[in-house]
Design a protein around this motif. Sequence first.
Motif, PDB file in Angstrom:
ATOM      1  N   VAL A  83       0.846  -1.189   0.000  1.00  0.00           N
ATOM      2  CA  VAL A  83       0.000   0.000   0.000  1.00  0.00           C
ATOM      3  C   VAL A  83       0.882   1.241   0.000  1.00  0.00           C
ATOM      4  O   VAL A  83       1.807   1.348   0.800  1.00  0.00           O
ATOM      5  CB  VAL A  83      -0.916   0.038   1.243  1.00  0.00           C
ATOM      6  CG1 VAL A  83      -1.773   1.291   1.246  1.00  0.00           C
ATOM      7  CG2 VAL A  83      -1.777  -1.210   1.307  1.00  0.00           C
ATOM      8  N   THR A  84       0.596   2.173  -0.899  1.00  0.00           N
ATOM      9  CA  THR A  84       1.262   3.472  -0.905  1.00  0.00           C
ATOM     10  C   THR A  84       0.187   4.541  -0.939  1.00  0.00           C
ATOM     11  O   THR A  84      -0.982   4.260  -1.218  1.00  0.00           O
ATOM     12  CB  THR A  84       2.210   3.639  -2.118  1.00  0.00           C
ATOM     13  OG1 THR A  84       1.455   3.461  -3.319  1.00  0.00           O
ATOM     14  CG2 THR A  84       3.352   2.626  -2.070  1.00  0.00           C
ATOM     15  N   HIS A  85       0.569   5.759  -0.642  1.00  0.00           N
ATOM     16  CA  HIS A  85      -0.377   6.880  -0.628  1.00  0.00           C
ATOM     17  C   HIS A  85       0.159   8.000  -1.517  1.00  0.00           C
ATOM     18  O   HIS A  85       0.585   9.037  -1.031  1.00  0.00           O
ATOM     19  CB  HIS A  85      -0.596   7.374   0.803  1.00  0.00           C
ATOM     20  CG  HIS A  85      -1.159   6.321   1.682  1.00  0.00           C
ATOM     21  ND1 HIS A  85      -0.374   5.497   2.459  1.00  0.00           N
ATOM     22  CD2 HIS A  85      -2.430   5.924   1.882  1.00  0.00           C
ATOM     23  CE1 HIS A  85      -1.136   4.651   3.104  1.00  0.00           C
ATOM     24  NE2 HIS A  85      -2.397   4.884   2.774  1.00  0.00           N
ATOM     25  N   PRO A  86       0.128   7.798  -2.846  1.00  0.00           N
ATOM     26  CA  PRO A  86       0.716   8.791  -3.744  1.00  0.00           C
ATOM     27  C   PRO A  86      -0.132  10.039  -3.970  1.00  0.00           C
ATOM     28  O   PRO A  86       0.367  11.038  -4.463  1.00  0.00           O
ATOM     29  CB  PRO A  86       0.898   8.018  -5.043  1.00  0.00           C
ATOM     30  CG  PRO A  86      -0.178   6.984  -5.010  1.00  0.00           C
ATOM     31  CD  PRO A  86      -0.334   6.623  -3.555  1.00  0.00           C
ATOM     32  N   TYR A  87      -1.395   9.988  -3.601  1.00  0.00           N
ATOM     33  CA  TYR A  87      -2.292  11.106  -3.884  1.00  0.00           C
ATOM     34  C   TYR A  87      -2.810  11.663  -2.570  1.00  0.00           C
ATOM     35  O   TYR A  87      -3.603  11.026  -1.885  1.00  0.00           O
ATOM     36  CB  TYR A  87      -3.432  10.644  -4.796  1.00  0.00           C
ATOM     37  CG  TYR A  87      -2.912   9.863  -5.986  1.00  0.00           C
ATOM     38  CD1 TYR A  87      -2.173  10.500  -6.980  1.00  0.00           C
ATOM     39  CD2 TYR A  87      -3.108   8.499  -6.090  1.00  0.00           C
ATOM     40  CE1 TYR A  87      -1.668   9.791  -8.053  1.00  0.00           C
ATOM     41  CE2 TYR A  87      -2.610   7.776  -7.163  1.00  0.00           C
ATOM     42  CZ  TYR A  87      -1.893   8.438  -8.144  1.00  0.00           C
ATOM     43  OH  TYR A  87      -1.378   7.730  -9.197  1.00  0.00           O
ATOM     44  N   THR A  88      -2.343  12.858  -2.215  1.00  0.00           N
ATOM     45  CA  THR A  88      -2.657  13.452  -0.917  1.00  0.00           C
ATOM     46  C   THR A  88      -3.256  14.847  -1.097  1.00  0.00           C
ATOM     47  O   THR A  88      -3.376  15.340  -2.212  1.00  0.00           O
ATOM     48  CB  THR A  88      -1.392  13.544  -0.051  1.00  0.00           C
ATOM     49  OG1 THR A  88      -0.437  14.370  -0.718  1.00  0.00           O
ATOM     50  CG2 THR A  88      -0.780  12.169   0.200  1.00  0.00           C
TER      51      THR A  88
END
Length: 135
Positions: A83-88
């Motif tokens: 899991v990554t969070h590239p859109y913040t």
Amino acid sequence: WLWGVSIAPDASYCLVGANYPYAGSPVPIYRIELDSGEMSNAVPSWGGSNPIGVAIAPNGTYALTTDTDRGRLAHIDLKTGQVTHPYTGLSHPTGVAISSSGRMALVDSGGSSVCRIDLDASGAQGKMTRSEEHT
């Protein structure tokens, strides 16, 4: 409570976001096998909050889900579970959709604007553009 649901391209399973009404509880993303109804935690490393919107890419390799309380969109590699969070920088996102080509996603931001994300082939990177705010 169960929230957003997305069916895999081969219709063998779906992903469902869950929410619990009390702080500190785990917030899983479930995988439900459509033939048997068997349910499991699809992403043990999720660690997010209120995955209200869930969308599986047309090629079935990744999913995007809202991390509503943290104002971001998570990318989930469905083969590895990473899991990554590239859109913040989103304002309470709740809905997400991926185009049939898998190269564009739309996510609402606080119910007053829609963000377009032009995705790379993996869905893990892209350019986000916001619409005008609506009141």
